[in-house]
Design an enzyme around this catalytic site. Structure first.
Site, PDB file in Angstrom:
ATOM      1  CB  ILE A  13      -2.304  -2.758  -5.660  1.00 64.20           C
ATOM      2  CG1 ILE A  13      -2.930  -1.629  -6.492  1.00 64.20           C
ATOM      3  CG2 ILE A  13      -0.778  -2.669  -5.736  1.00 64.20           C
ATOM      4  CD1 ILE A  13      -2.654  -0.230  -5.960  1.00 64.20           C
ATOM      5  CG  ASP A  59      -7.308  -8.160  11.197  1.00 63.35           C
ATOM      6  OD1 ASP A  59      -6.785  -7.081  10.835  1.00 63.35           O
ATOM      7  OD2 ASP A  59      -8.426  -8.222  11.735  1.00 63.35           O
ATOM      8  CG  ASN A  82      -0.974  -4.176  -0.651  1.00 58.62           C
ATOM      9  OD1 ASN A  82      -0.879  -3.195  -1.384  1.00 58.62           O
ATOM     10  ND2 ASN A  82      -2.065  -4.936  -0.614  1.00 58.62           N
ATOM     11  CB  SER A 136      -0.818   7.234  -0.347  1.00 57.74           C
ATOM     12  OG  SER A 136      -1.548   8.209  -1.068  1.00 57.74           O
ATOM     13  CE  LYS A 163      -1.148   3.970   3.164  1.00 57.37           C
ATOM     14  NZ  LYS A 163      -0.681   2.566   3.246  1.00 57.37           N
TER      15      LYS A 163
END
Length: 241
Positions: A13, A59, A82, A136, A163
């Site tokens: 994605i 990172d 992301n 999510s 999330k």
């Protein structure tokens, strides 16, 4: 030319999000933890005719890496958090290792916060700063409490809660910047076929990236401090928290 940074953008994605922003004539910093994989992703996009893309080694779970990346970008219009990890499939609330839970939160929650804070000054130089925290549907406490929800049985002790925490941070950050031109939203690209889930999702990467791009490029009349999901039924994309 507007500039966008996407973390975890060397595949899936994130990579497709980079492609779609390039199609909209953004300059894209393709964030990747692995330099080799990041360079391969940049080379692929350049082979497709997109020249306004460069690798940014970052990172998000390593504060020193984030700090070093922050020195390389002084002006930014869009930040897309992301990068994320699953932490494995076995995440029972009764037996999940605290080490695994900490590892997942370090990337999905603390890492995203660190990235946002690191690039905030660069974003403040933009006339239309945007932050998208990729979340999510598994982070929705409301849906997880509804036995009729189609993913009700998909519960885990690390990924979903990480999330949920990211969603909560999104609300606070958006509130603090509500009197500015910032638009900050949590966006769930939906259950999508990617390496992340062994290509088990029903959704396509192109559609998943499209909703991320939509809220990364909204105008000054757009929403802020909201949670949107590709998996919502009906006309509205807004998800309950």
């Amino acid at each position: 030319m507007k500039k966008a940074l996407i973390t975890g953008a060397n595949k899936s994605i994130g990579f497709e999000t980079a492609r779609q922003l390039l199609q909209k004539e953004y300059y894209v910093y393709l964030g990747a933890r692995d330099i080799t994989k990041g360079n391969e992703a940049v080379a692929q996009l350049k082979s497709e005719g997109f020249d306004n893309v460069e690798l940014l080694q970052i990172d998000v779970s390593d504060p020193s890496s984030v700090a070093e990346a922050g020195k390389k970008i002084t002006e930014l219009d869009v930040l897309i958090n992301n990068a994320g990890i699953l932490g494995g499939w076995e995440q029972s609330a009764q037996t999940a290792s605290l080490d695994v839970i900490k590892e997942v939160f370090n990337t999905n929650f603390f890492g995203a916060i660190n990235v946002a804070q690191t690039f905030l000054d660069a974003l403040k130089k933009s006339d239309e700063p945007r932050i998208v925290n990729v979340t999510s549907g598994l982070g929705s406490l409301t849906l997880h409490s509804d036995p009729n929800w189609k993913y009700y049985q998909v519960k885990n002790a690390a990924y979903g809660p990480s999330k949920s925490a990211l969603n909560a941070y999104t609300i606070v950050l958006a509130y603090e910047l509500k009197d500015t031109n910032f638009k900050i939203n949590a966006v769930d690209p939906g259950y999508t076929q990617t390496d992340f889930n062994h290509h088990n999702g029903p959704g396509k990467v192109e559609d998943a990236a499209a909703i991320v791009v939509k809220y990364a490029t909204i105008g000054n009349d757009g929403p802020t401090g909201k949670f949107f999901s590709k998996d919502m039924d009906g006309d509205s994309e807004e998800s309950p928290w």
